[in-house]
Design a protein around this motif. Structure first.
Motif, PDB file in Angstrom:
ATOM      1  N   ALA A 105       0.837  -1.201   0.000  1.00 45.90           N
ATOM      2  CA  ALA A 105       0.000   0.000   0.000  1.00 45.90           C
ATOM      3  C   ALA A 105       0.870   1.247   0.000  1.00 45.90           C
ATOM      4  O   ALA A 105       2.043   1.216   0.372  1.00 45.90           O
ATOM      5  CB  ALA A 105      -0.914   0.010   1.217  1.00 45.90           C
ATOM      6  N   ASP A 106       0.271   2.349  -0.410  1.00 50.25           N
ATOM      7  CA  ASP A 106       0.904   3.661  -0.324  1.00 50.25           C
ATOM      8  C   ASP A 106       0.544   4.256   1.027  1.00 50.25           C
ATOM      9  O   ASP A 106      -0.563   4.768   1.217  1.00 50.25           O
ATOM     10  CB  ASP A 106       0.404   4.555  -1.464  1.00 50.25           C
ATOM     11  CG  ASP A 106       0.922   5.984  -1.358  1.00 50.25           C
ATOM     12  OD1 ASP A 106       1.829   6.230  -0.529  1.00 50.25           O
ATOM     13  OD2 ASP A 106       0.395   6.853  -2.074  1.00 50.25           O
ATOM     14  N   TRP A 107       1.459   4.214   1.958  1.00 51.99           N
ATOM     15  CA  TRP A 107       1.178   4.676   3.303  1.00 51.99           C
ATOM     16  C   TRP A 107       1.157   6.201   3.420  1.00 51.99           C
ATOM     17  O   TRP A 107       0.803   6.738   4.474  1.00 51.99           O
ATOM     18  CB  TRP A 107       2.161   4.073   4.290  1.00 51.99           C
ATOM     19  CG  TRP A 107       1.887   2.617   4.520  1.00 51.99           C
ATOM     20  CD1 TRP A 107       2.440   1.564   3.860  1.00 51.99           C
ATOM     21  CD2 TRP A 107       0.945   2.056   5.446  1.00 51.99           C
ATOM     22  NE1 TRP A 107       1.914   0.380   4.315  1.00 51.99           N
ATOM     23  CE2 TRP A 107       1.000   0.648   5.288  1.00 51.99           C
ATOM     24  CE3 TRP A 107       0.082   2.596   6.393  1.00 51.99           C
ATOM     25  CZ2 TRP A 107       0.217  -0.214   6.048  1.00 51.99           C
ATOM     26  CZ3 TRP A 107      -0.699   1.739   7.146  1.00 51.99           C
ATOM     27  CH2 TRP A 107      -0.632   0.354   6.973  1.00 51.99           C
ATOM     28  N   SER A 108       1.524   6.883   2.347  1.00 49.18           N
ATOM     29  CA  SER A 108       1.467   8.352   2.371  1.00 49.18           C
ATOM     30  C   SER A 108       0.112   8.881   1.921  1.00 49.18           C
ATOM     31  O   SER A 108      -0.139  10.089   1.990  1.00 49.18           O
ATOM     32  CB  SER A 108       2.560   8.940   1.476  1.00 49.18           C
ATOM     33  OG  SER A 108       2.309   8.639   0.103  1.00 49.18           O
ATOM     34  N   ARG A 109      -0.774   7.989   1.479  1.00 53.06           N
ATOM     35  CA  ARG A 109      -2.056   8.427   0.947  1.00 53.06           C
ATOM     36  C   ARG A 109      -2.961   8.964   2.058  1.00 53.06           C
ATOM     37  O   ARG A 109      -2.767   8.667   3.233  1.00 53.06           O
ATOM     38  CB  ARG A 109      -2.767   7.275   0.237  1.00 53.06           C
ATOM     39  CG  ARG A 109      -3.315   6.181   1.153  1.00 53.06           C
ATOM     40  CD  ARG A 109      -3.751   4.955   0.371  1.00 53.06           C
ATOM     41  NE  ARG A 109      -4.431   3.941   1.187  1.00 53.06           N
ATOM     42  CZ  ARG A 109      -3.826   3.075   1.971  1.00 53.06           C
ATOM     43  NH1 ARG A 109      -2.500   3.090   2.054  1.00 53.06           N
ATOM     44  NH2 ARG A 109      -4.528   2.187   2.671  1.00 53.06           N
ATOM     45  N   THR A 110      -3.947   9.721   1.672  1.00 58.64           N
ATOM     46  CA  THR A 110      -4.931  10.248   2.612  1.00 58.64           C
ATOM     47  C   THR A 110      -6.114   9.292   2.687  1.00 58.64           C
ATOM     48  O   THR A 110      -6.601   8.815   1.659  1.00 58.64           O
ATOM     49  CB  THR A 110      -5.412  11.632   2.176  1.00 58.64           C
ATOM     50  OG1 THR A 110      -4.299  12.543   2.172  1.00 58.64           O
ATOM     51  CG2 THR A 110      -6.485  12.172   3.122  1.00 58.64           C
ATOM     52  N   VAL A 111      -6.560   9.013   3.901  1.00 59.00           N
ATOM     53  CA  VAL A 111      -7.703   8.125   4.110  1.00 59.00           C
ATOM     54  C   VAL A 111      -8.756   8.879   4.912  1.00 59.00           C
ATOM     55  O   VAL A 111      -8.469   9.879   5.574  1.00 59.00           O
ATOM     56  CB  VAL A 111      -7.298   6.831   4.848  1.00 59.00           C
ATOM     57  CG1 VAL A 111      -6.360   5.993   3.983  1.00 59.00           C
ATOM     58  CG2 VAL A 111      -6.647   7.143   6.189  1.00 59.00           C
ATOM     59  N   THR A 112      -9.985   8.373   4.858  1.00 59.84           N
ATOM     60  CA  THR A 112     -11.107   9.035   5.532  1.00 59.84           C
ATOM     61  C   THR A 112     -11.643   8.163   6.651  1.00 59.84           C
ATOM     62  O   THR A 112     -11.912   6.970   6.448  1.00 59.84           O
ATOM     63  CB  THR A 112     -12.231   9.338   4.527  1.00 59.84           C
ATOM     64  OG1 THR A 112     -11.706  10.144   3.473  1.00 59.84           O
ATOM     65  CG2 THR A 112     -13.377  10.074   5.207  1.00 59.84           C
ATOM     66  N   LEU A 113     -11.827   8.766   7.824  1.00 57.04           N
ATOM     67  CA  LEU A 113     -12.361   8.059   8.980  1.00 57.04           C
ATOM     68  C   LEU A 113     -13.813   8.476   9.208  1.00 57.04           C
ATOM     69  O   LEU A 113     -14.506   8.824   8.259  1.00 57.04           O
ATOM     70  CB  LEU A 113     -11.487   8.341  10.203  1.00 57.04           C
ATOM     71  CG  LEU A 113     -10.064   7.772  10.100  1.00 57.04           C
ATOM     72  CD1 LEU A 113      -9.100   8.875   9.699  1.00 57.04           C
ATOM     73  CD2 LEU A 113      -9.625   7.160  11.412  1.00 57.04           C
ATOM     74  N   ARG A 114     -14.253   8.462  10.444  1.00 53.37           N
ATOM     75  CA  ARG A 114     -15.636   8.853  10.763  1.00 53.37           C
ATOM     76  C   ARG A 114     -15.820  10.356  10.607  1.00 53.37           C
ATOM     77  O   ARG A 114     -14.884  11.137  10.769  1.00 53.37           O
ATOM     78  CB  ARG A 114     -15.990   8.489  12.205  1.00 53.37           C
ATOM     79  CG  ARG A 114     -16.062   7.021  12.513  1.00 53.37           C
ATOM     80  CD  ARG A 114     -16.396   6.808  13.977  1.00 53.37           C
ATOM     81  NE  ARG A 114     -17.747   7.259  14.319  1.00 53.37           N
ATOM     82  CZ  ARG A 114     -18.152   7.485  15.561  1.00 53.37           C
ATOM     83  NH1 ARG A 114     -17.321   7.346  16.574  1.00 53.37           N
ATOM     84  NH2 ARG A 114     -19.394   7.858  15.785  1.00 53.37           N
ATOM     85  N   ASN A 115     -17.043  10.736  10.314  1.00 50.91           N
ATOM     86  CA  ASN A 115     -17.441  12.140  10.292  1.00 50.91           C
ATOM     87  C   ASN A 115     -16.590  12.993   9.358  1.00 50.91           C
ATOM     88  O   ASN A 115     -16.395  14.186   9.596  1.00 50.91           O
ATOM     89  CB  ASN A 115     -17.397  12.727  11.715  1.00 50.91           C
ATOM     90  CG  ASN A 115     -18.251  11.951  12.684  1.00 50.91           C
ATOM     91  OD1 ASN A 115     -19.364  11.536  12.355  1.00 50.91           O
ATOM     92  ND2 ASN A 115     -17.740  11.723  13.887  1.00 50.91           N
ATOM     93  N   GLY A 116     -16.065  12.364   8.306  1.00 48.31           N
ATOM     94  CA  GLY A 116     -15.292  13.108   7.321  1.00 48.31           C
ATOM     95  C   GLY A 116     -13.878  13.448   7.737  1.00 48.31           C
ATOM     96  O   GLY A 116     -13.178  14.176   7.019  1.00 48.31           O
ATOM     97  N   VAL A 117     -13.434  12.969   8.883  1.00 47.06           N
ATOM     98  CA  VAL A 117     -12.062  13.215   9.334  1.00 47.06           C
ATOM     99  C   VAL A 117     -11.091  12.500   8.407  1.00 47.06           C
ATOM    100  O   VAL A 117     -11.299  11.340   8.046  1.00 47.06           O
ATOM    101  CB  VAL A 117     -11.873  12.725  10.784  1.00 47.06           C
ATOM    102  CG1 VAL A 117     -10.405  12.804  11.198  1.00 47.06           C
ATOM    103  CG2 VAL A 117     -12.743  13.536  11.727  1.00 47.06           C
ATOM    104  N   THR A 118     -10.027  13.189   8.010  1.00 50.04           N
ATOM    105  CA  THR A 118      -9.018  12.580   7.146  1.00 50.04           C
ATOM    106  C   THR A 118      -7.671  12.532   7.866  1.00 50.04           C
ATOM    107  O   THR A 118      -7.413  13.299   8.793  1.00 50.04           O
ATOM    108  CB  THR A 118      -8.865  13.363   5.834  1.00 50.04           C
ATOM    109  OG1 THR A 118      -8.493  14.711   6.122  1.00 50.04           O
ATOM    110  CG2 THR A 118     -10.172  13.351   5.042  1.00 50.04           C
ATOM    111  N   ASP A 119      -6.827  11.636   7.415  1.00 54.44           N
ATOM    112  CA  ASP A 119      -5.495  11.489   7.985  1.00 54.44           C
ATOM    113  C   ASP A 119      -4.651  10.737   6.970  1.00 54.44           C
ATOM    114  O   ASP A 119      -5.171  10.204   5.983  1.00 54.44           O
ATOM    115  CB  ASP A 119      -5.557  10.717   9.301  1.00 54.44           C
ATOM    116  CG  ASP A 119      -4.396  11.037  10.231  1.00 54.44           C
ATOM    117  OD1 ASP A 119      -3.398  11.616   9.763  1.00 54.44           O
ATOM    118  OD2 ASP A 119      -4.489  10.711  11.429  1.00 54.44           O
TER     119      ASP A 119
END
Length: 207
Positions: A105-119
């Motif tokens: 996987a690309d660990w630098s990518r942005t992912v989305t969690l609950r309530n639209g929070v990204t990290d």
């Protein structure tokens, strides 16, 4: 720099500590209240299992939960199971998460969690580590904030300060690390912390 591989090892170690400690419960004590209002220890264990699957969904690019209502319903559904079933679910869901995290996987990518929070994906293992460590404390079975490693405590304090950065007063609060972590995470009243210039601790927004 975030080392997701090292954090994944910390997740594994924290999971084993929690499982070993929770194995000392029984079908009566697992149904008793945890330190989280309205939740039994069974609710806490059920949440940890469903959270492992949800974090795996995040890494797979899927919604973390189908909905807030579905998340709550799943926890309530699973909260009243026997201890043996709870522990097996924690272990098996942790293994599913680890298998997902082991995929290329690309660990630098942005992912989305609950309530639209990204990290960034690289910080997801640390988020899982936080869930395990703090909810281990919430079980109320002898594992306390003072038992958390200095590295974990320092990193989680930094993470929460960043989360509450809209209020600069939060950044100035100082005191014993375990007390500070307890206050920032909603697990303590902050007694013993110091506010620059004196006065009351600032109010924290909901986590």
């Amino acid at each position: 720099m975030i080392d997701h591989a090292r954090d994944l090892r910390s997740v594994d170690e924290a999971t084993e500590r929690l499982l070993a400690a929770a194995a000392g419960l029984d079908n009566v004590t697992v149904a008793e209240p945890s330190r989280l209002p309205g939740w039994s220890r069974g609710h806490v264990l059920a949440h940890l299992s469903r959270n492992a699957d949800a974090i795996g969904n995040v890494l797979a690019g899927l919604p973390m939960y189908a909905s807030a209502e579905a998340r709550d319903a799943d926890i309530e559904r699973d909260a009243h199971r026997t201890l043996a079933v709870q522990l097996a679910d924690v272990r098996e869901s942790a293994a599913r998460f680890r298998e997902r995290a082991a995929l290329p996987a690309d660990w630098s990518r942005t992912v989305t969690l609950r309530n639209g929070v990204t990290d960034t994906a690289a910080r997801i293992p640390f988020r899982r580590w936080v869930e395990i460590e703090l909810h281990h404390v919430d079980l109320g079975i002898g594992y306390e904030l003072d038992d958390l490693s200095a590295e974990f405590t320092e990193r989680e304090i930094g993470f929460l300060r960043e989360r509450f950065s809209a209020d600069p007063a939060v950044a100035g609060v100082t005191g014993p690390p375990a007390v500070l972590l307890g206050w920032l995470s909603g697990r303590g009243d902050g007694a013993g912390l110091t506010v620059p210039g004196g006065g009351a601790l600032p109010a924290l927004p909901p986590l």
